[in-house]
Design an enzyme around this catalytic site. Structure first.
Site, mmCIF file in Angstrom:
data_model
loop_
_atom_site.group_PDB
_atom_site.id
_atom_site.type_symbol
_atom_site.label_atom_id
_atom_site.label_comp_id
_atom_site.label_asym_id
_atom_site.label_seq_id
_atom_site.Cartn_x
_atom_site.Cartn_y
_atom_site.Cartn_z
ATOM 1 N N LEU A 1 0.827 -1.194 0.000
ATOM 2 C CA LEU A 1 0.000 0.000 0.000
ATOM 3 C C LEU A 1 0.862 1.245 0.000
ATOM 4 O O LEU A 1 2.063 1.197 0.182
ATOM 5 C CB LEU A 1 -0.887 0.017 1.239
ATOM 6 C CG LEU A 1 -1.978 -1.022 1.276
ATOM 7 C CD1 LEU A 1 -2.729 -0.898 2.560
ATOM 8 C CD2 LEU A 1 -2.920 -0.839 0.121
ATOM 9 N N ASP A 2 0.214 2.378 -0.147
ATOM 10 C CA ASP A 2 0.876 3.659 -0.205
ATOM 11 C C ASP A 2 0.772 4.342 1.157
ATOM 12 O O ASP A 2 0.009 3.916 2.008
ATOM 13 C CB ASP A 2 0.130 4.476 -1.264
ATOM 14 C CG ASP A 2 0.982 5.575 -1.754
ATOM 15 O OD1 ASP A 2 0.435 6.454 -2.415
ATOM 16 O OD2 ASP A 2 2.189 5.538 -1.454
#
Lengths: 117, 128
Positions: free
Chosen positions: B83-84
């Site tokens: 994920l970011d």
């Protein structure tokens, strides 16, 4: 200019990343304040995320600083006047409403019984 | 009148007694059968670690960008789930809404993995 000392450059970029994260968090909460209904909130959250994604690839620290300042100005312009704050948090309605009593104090539940009874 | 009394008797909900020391045993069964347990004060409902872990994992699994089969209690949001950092912020906001918490910005920046999230929520006095 900042490419020579990579440690300082990395520190500056890390500080910028933290500012961006905090800005995104506040903007998302603000979006939830304005768009209370979930279907509207999801659309607005997607739009907000797209606006952040547009500037994802920028490398120059000065441009990034300018973008962050612009973003914070926009956030300040759109802040909700009556945000939802969890009641026990600072700014909420229950905050310091009933502070815990000092130690050693006991309530004796004798329901008003007098000493003569 | 008698019909009304009979109906009310039929619909009577059994009352759960709560021991003053802690929770009723098997709270999850009780929750499914009789609705939520009613506590007399607002400081009795400290969540157990399994409850917190279950709810945190269910929130993370229902995130659209996450593959539900990869989610374990030890997973790191950015390195394991791919994920970011902005996704991290979104997950944290979902957790705040789930547990009715308000996490300060500085603390929220540091929560990076499921393990940290479960620990933080479990140690938070107002999580519900």
């Amino acid at each position: 200019m900042s490419l020579a000392s990579t440690a300082a450059y990395a520190a500056r970029r890390a500080a910028q990343r933290e500012r961006v994260r905090i800005l995104y968090r506040r903007a998302l909460k603000d979006t939830l304040n304005w768009a209370v209904h979930r279907h509207l909130f999801y659309e607005d959250a997607d739009n907000l995320r797209a606006r952040f994604e547009v500037n994802r690839g920028v490398e120059d620290p000065d441009t990034i600083d300018r973008l962050i300042v612009d973003g914070e100005a926009q956030y300040n312009k759109w802040r909700h006047p009556d945000p939802y704050i969890v009641p026990w948090a600072p700014g909420g309605s229950k905050f310091t409403r009933n502070p815990t009593p000092p130690e050693g104090i006991e309530i004796i539940y004798n329901y008003g019984r007098e000493d003569n009874d | 009148m008698a019909l009304r009394a009979a109906l009310i008797r039929h619909l009577r909900v059994p009352v759960q007694t709560v021991s003053p020391a802690g929770r009723v045993s098997q709270p999850s069964v009780a929750n499914s059968l009789f609705g939520s347990i009613r506590f007399m004060s607002s400081h009795d409902d400290h969540l157990s670690k399994e409850d917190v872990a279950d709810r945190v994992l269910s929130v993370v699994k229902s995130f659209p960008k996450v593959d539900p089969s990869k989610v374990t209690p030890d997973v790191h949001f950015q390195s394991d789930l791919g994920l970011d950092s902005l996704d991290n912020v979104e997950i944290l906001m979902a957790l705040e809404e789930e547990f009715k918490l308000e996490i300060p910005d500085k603390e929220a920046d540091k929560i990076d993995s499921c393990k940290l999230a479960i620990e933080y929520i479990h140690n938070h006095p107002m999580a519900s």
